[in-house]
Design a protein around this motif. Structure first.
Motif, PDB file in Angstrom:
ATOM      1  N   TYR A  79      -3.521 -15.866   7.583  1.00 30.06           N
ATOM      2  CA  TYR A  79      -3.609 -16.363   8.947  1.00 30.06           C
ATOM      3  C   TYR A  79      -3.488 -15.208   9.946  1.00 30.06           C
ATOM      4  N   GLN A  80      -4.518 -15.063  10.795  1.00 27.38           N
ATOM      5  CA  GLN A  80      -4.568 -14.065  11.867  1.00 27.38           C
ATOM      6  C   GLN A  80      -4.418 -12.626  11.348  1.00 27.38           C
ATOM      7  N   HIS A  81      -4.939 -12.357  10.159  1.00 22.70           N
ATOM      8  CA  HIS A  81      -4.786 -10.997   9.628  1.00 22.70           C
ATOM      9  C   HIS A  81      -5.558  -9.975  10.458  1.00 22.70           C
ATOM     10  N   ARG A  82      -6.701 -10.363  11.026  1.00 21.63           N
ATOM     11  CA  ARG A  82      -7.445  -9.426  11.870  1.00 21.63           C
ATOM     12  C   ARG A  82      -6.676  -9.119  13.156  1.00 21.63           C
ATOM     13  N   GLU A  83      -6.091 -10.142  13.761  1.00 22.87           N
ATOM     14  CA  GLU A  83      -5.304  -9.927  14.968  1.00 22.87           C
ATOM     15  C   GLU A  83      -4.085  -9.054  14.678  1.00 22.87           C
ATOM     16  N   GLN A  84      -3.476  -9.259  13.531  1.00 22.03           N
ATOM     17  CA  GLN A  84      -2.313  -8.452  13.166  1.00 22.03           C
ATOM     18  C   GLN A  84      -2.694  -6.987  12.965  1.00 22.03           C
ATOM     19  N   LEU A  85      -3.862  -6.744  12.375  1.00 24.61           N
ATOM     20  CA  LEU A  85      -4.325  -5.365  12.215  1.00 24.61           C
ATOM     21  C   LEU A  85      -4.537  -4.701  13.576  1.00 24.61           C
ATOM     22  N   LYS A  86      -5.090  -5.445  14.514  1.00 23.81           N
ATOM     23  CA  LYS A  86      -5.303  -4.896  15.855  1.00 23.81           C
ATOM     24  C   LYS A  86      -3.976  -4.588  16.542  1.00 23.81           C
ATOM     25  N   GLN A  87      -2.972  -5.422  16.297  1.00 29.15           N
ATOM     26  CA  GLN A  87      -1.675  -5.233  16.943  1.00 29.15           C
ATOM     27  C   GLN A  87      -0.966  -3.960  16.482  1.00 29.15           C
ATOM     28  N   ILE A  88      -1.258  -3.491  15.272  1.00 26.89           N
ATOM     29  CA  ILE A  88      -0.557  -2.302  14.756  1.00 26.89           C
ATOM     30  C   ILE A  88      -1.484  -1.090  14.691  1.00 26.89           C
ATOM     31  N   ARG A  89      -2.526  -1.073  15.502  1.00 24.73           N
ATOM     32  CA  ARG A  89      -3.470   0.046  15.465  1.00 24.73           C
ATOM     33  C   ARG A  89      -2.809   1.382  15.776  1.00 24.73           C
ATOM     34  N   SER A  90      -1.906   1.397  16.768  1.00 23.07           N
ATOM     35  CA  SER A  90      -1.251   2.664  17.111  1.00 23.07           C
ATOM     36  C   SER A  90      -0.416   3.167  15.937  1.00 23.07           C
ATOM     37  N   TYR A  91       0.252   2.269  15.236  1.00 20.93           N
ATOM     38  CA  TYR A  91       1.007   2.652  14.037  1.00 20.93           C
ATOM     39  C   TYR A  91       0.078   3.236  12.978  1.00 20.93           C
ATOM     40  N   LEU A  92      -1.060   2.595  12.758  1.00 21.34           N
ATOM     41  CA  LEU A  92      -2.002   3.065  11.743  1.00 21.34           C
ATOM     42  C   LEU A  92      -2.548   4.444  12.097  1.00 21.34           C
ATOM     43  N   ARG A  93      -2.822   4.670  13.393  1.00 18.16           N
ATOM     44  CA  ARG A  93      -3.338   5.980  13.814  1.00 18.16           C
ATOM     45  C   ARG A  93      -2.282   7.065  13.652  1.00 18.16           C
ATOM     46  N   ASP A  94      -1.054   6.748  13.990  1.00 16.98           N
ATOM     47  CA  ASP A  94       0.010   7.746  13.952  1.00 16.98           C
ATOM     48  C   ASP A  94       0.461   8.081  12.529  1.00 16.98           C
ATOM     49  N   GLN A  95       0.676   7.058  11.728  1.00 15.76           N
ATOM     50  CA  GLN A  95       1.296   7.246  10.415  1.00 15.76           C
ATOM     51  C   GLN A  95       0.291   7.436   9.284  1.00 15.76           C
ATOM     52  N   ARG A  96      -0.925   6.973   9.463  1.00 15.86           N
ATOM     53  CA  ARG A  96      -1.959   7.071   8.428  1.00 15.86           C
ATOM     54  C   ARG A  96      -1.427   6.638   7.053  1.00 15.86           C
ATOM     55  N   PRO A  97      -1.003   5.388   6.950  1.00 14.39           N
ATOM     56  CA  PRO A  97      -0.424   4.910   5.687  1.00 14.39           C
ATOM     57  C   PRO A  97      -1.501   4.681   4.622  1.00 14.39           C
ATOM     58  N   ILE A  98      -1.062   4.488   3.401  1.00 12.10           N
ATOM     59  CA  ILE A  98      -1.963   4.080   2.322  1.00 12.10           C
ATOM     60  C   ILE A  98      -2.318   2.615   2.541  1.00 12.10           C
ATOM     61  N   MET A  99      -3.592   2.302   2.491  1.00 16.18           N
ATOM     62  CA  MET A  99      -4.066   0.942   2.761  1.00 16.18           C
ATOM     63  C   MET A  99      -4.419   0.247   1.446  1.00 16.18           C
ATOM     64  N   ILE A 100      -3.785  -0.900   1.204  1.00 16.17           N
ATOM     65  CA  ILE A 100      -4.111  -1.740   0.047  1.00 16.17           C
ATOM     66  C   ILE A 100      -4.673  -3.052   0.577  1.00 16.17           C
ATOM     67  N   ALA A 101      -5.894  -3.387   0.184  1.00 16.40           N
ATOM     68  CA  ALA A 101      -6.541  -4.614   0.639  1.00 16.40           C
ATOM     69  C   ALA A 101      -6.583  -5.619  -0.499  1.00 16.40           C
ATOM     70  N   ILE A 102      -6.374  -6.885  -0.164  1.00 14.70           N
ATOM     71  CA  ILE A 102      -6.416  -7.957  -1.156  1.00 14.70           C
ATOM     72  C   ILE A 102      -7.761  -8.663  -1.058  1.00 14.70           C
ATOM     73  N   GLY A 103      -8.617  -8.459  -2.047  1.00 16.48           N
ATOM     74  CA  GLY A 103      -9.904  -9.138  -2.111  1.00 16.48           C
ATOM     75  C   GLY A 103     -10.724  -9.008  -0.846  1.00 16.48           C
TER      76      GLY A 103
END
Length: 384
Positions: A187-211
């Motif tokens: 539920y709202q996974h796309r919106e959640q990704l948008k909400q943490i964009r600054s975190y993703l840009r700063d930290q560059r974490p390992i991304m694991i996608a489910i299906g």
């Protein structure tokens, strides 16, 4: 034909549009167009399924069965109502005999095709939803008992993989001391990704996608390092971008194996009754991840009860095992503060100095002082 063309004004509570009938909500969502009337057969419509339908902007959703049967409060009806989608509930199976694409008209809670009433259910509005929710709250005790029994069953059958990571594949990705983001198509996974964009840009974490979430991860964040689960619906670009794929065919079949073989993607297989998202969390945890951020993953009691019972209990146990490393994306978005780069700070200081100089220049005393300073500086260089 646009949605406005297909949908008559709401003042007379009448909606028109072509029927789209499909057994699978996932398949139906892919072929829906704005203004269509979706016909589903789902007992207890969850948030994830409702969101996939609402995103396609149908004029109405007709559910053959009850979207909130009373076993527990489901979030699907609220998602549809908030999106402005008419919901006709508990309409009966008669409408499934209609031709796909047939023009239908909804008058109140009655569905009419070719001048004949083919179904009648309950038109769910805010008041009706409140009544359904109150009634469903009484069924929570039974659902909790079932949830607990399924969790104990998982402990008995999957204790080794949950506690020790036994049987988890070597994915060839160094996660020790790293931050990991697990993205599921919830539920709202796309919106959640948008909400943490600054975190993703700063930290560059390992991304694991489910299906299927691999495509959203690629579009809104970065290429997934690891994909876990069924890959039949994953785009070729996301599959090729992944460093490794763990095939977890929860419903059987070898379609995923054929795809990764054809694309030449490094992969392994994993057999487990745990849901793919739970396995992804366990993979990150067993590989020493410091932080595991979950996107689109169940976090509340209602989320667990809405999910398939076996999936929910397995996810609950995986989260317990990861313990303090787990952070949900909505919570992260509330507390994370963007980290500015040194160049950004330099630019801010220079901007402040320019603004201060401009302020001095517009005052008579400041202009004279600045002229003296410039003359002194020029004299120093001239003297050199």
């Amino acid at each position: 034909m646009t949605r406005s063309d297909r949908t008559v004004s709401a003042s007379d509570r009448t909606v028109t549009g072509p029927l789209r009938i499909e057994a699978s909500v996932r398949t139906l969502a892919r072929r829906l167009r704005p203004g269509d009337i979706a016909v589903i057969d789902v007992l207890d419509l969850d948030q994830k399924a409702a969101e996939s339908l609402a995103a396609r902007q149908p004029a109405a959703v007709i559910n053959v069965r009850s979207s909130m049967s009373g076993r527990f409060p489901t979030g699907g009806p609220r998602v549809l109502l908030d999106a402005g989608v008419v919901l006709i509930d508990d309409a009966g199976s008669g409408i499934q005999g209609c031709a796909d694409g047939a023009e239908a008209q909804i008058e109140g809670a009655t569905v009419i095709v070719d001048g004949t009433a083919v179904a009648e259910g309950m038109r769910v509005d805010g008041e009706a939803l409140a009544g359904l929710t109150d009634a469903a709250s009484e069924g929570m005790r039974v659902q909790l008992a079932t949830f607990s029994a399924n969790a104990l069953d998982h402990v008995e059958r999957e204790a080794d993989i949950i506690l020790d990571g036994a049987g988890l594949p070597d994915v060839g990705i160094d996660m020790a001391g790293r931050q990991v983001v697990v993205v599921a198509a919830g539920y709202q996974h796309r919106e959640q990704l948008k909400q943490i964009r600054s975190y993703l840009r700063d930290q560059r974490p390992i991304m694991i996608a489910i299906g299927d979430a691999a495509d959203a991860t690629l579009d809104l964040a970065s290429a997934p390092h690891l994909i876990v689960g069924e890959v039949e619906g994953v785009g070729d670009q996301a599959l090729r971008a992944a460093d490794h794929v763990v095939l977890h065919e929860a419903h059987g079949g070898d379609a995923g194996q054929a795809r990764v073989d054809a694309l030449g993607v490094a992969h392994s297989t994993l057999e487990s009754s745990l849901p793919s998202a739970a396995l992804a969390i366990l993979i990150a945890h067993s590989n020493g991840a410091d932080v595991i951020v979950t996107v689109g993953v169940e976090g509340s009691l209602q989320d667990y009860l809405e999910a398939a019972h076996t999936d929910a209990s397995g996810m609950f146990l995986a989260r317990l095992q990861a313990g303090r490393a787990i952070v949900d994306a909505p919570a992260l978005a509330q507390v994370y503060r963007h980290r500015y780069s040194p160049w950004t700070l330099v630019a801010l200081v220079l901007s402040a100095l320019v603004a201060l100089g401009a302020a001095f220049w517009v005052t008579p005393g400041g202009r004279e002082w600045m002229s003296q300073v410039f003359s002194s500086i020029a004299g120093w260089f001239g003297g050199a």
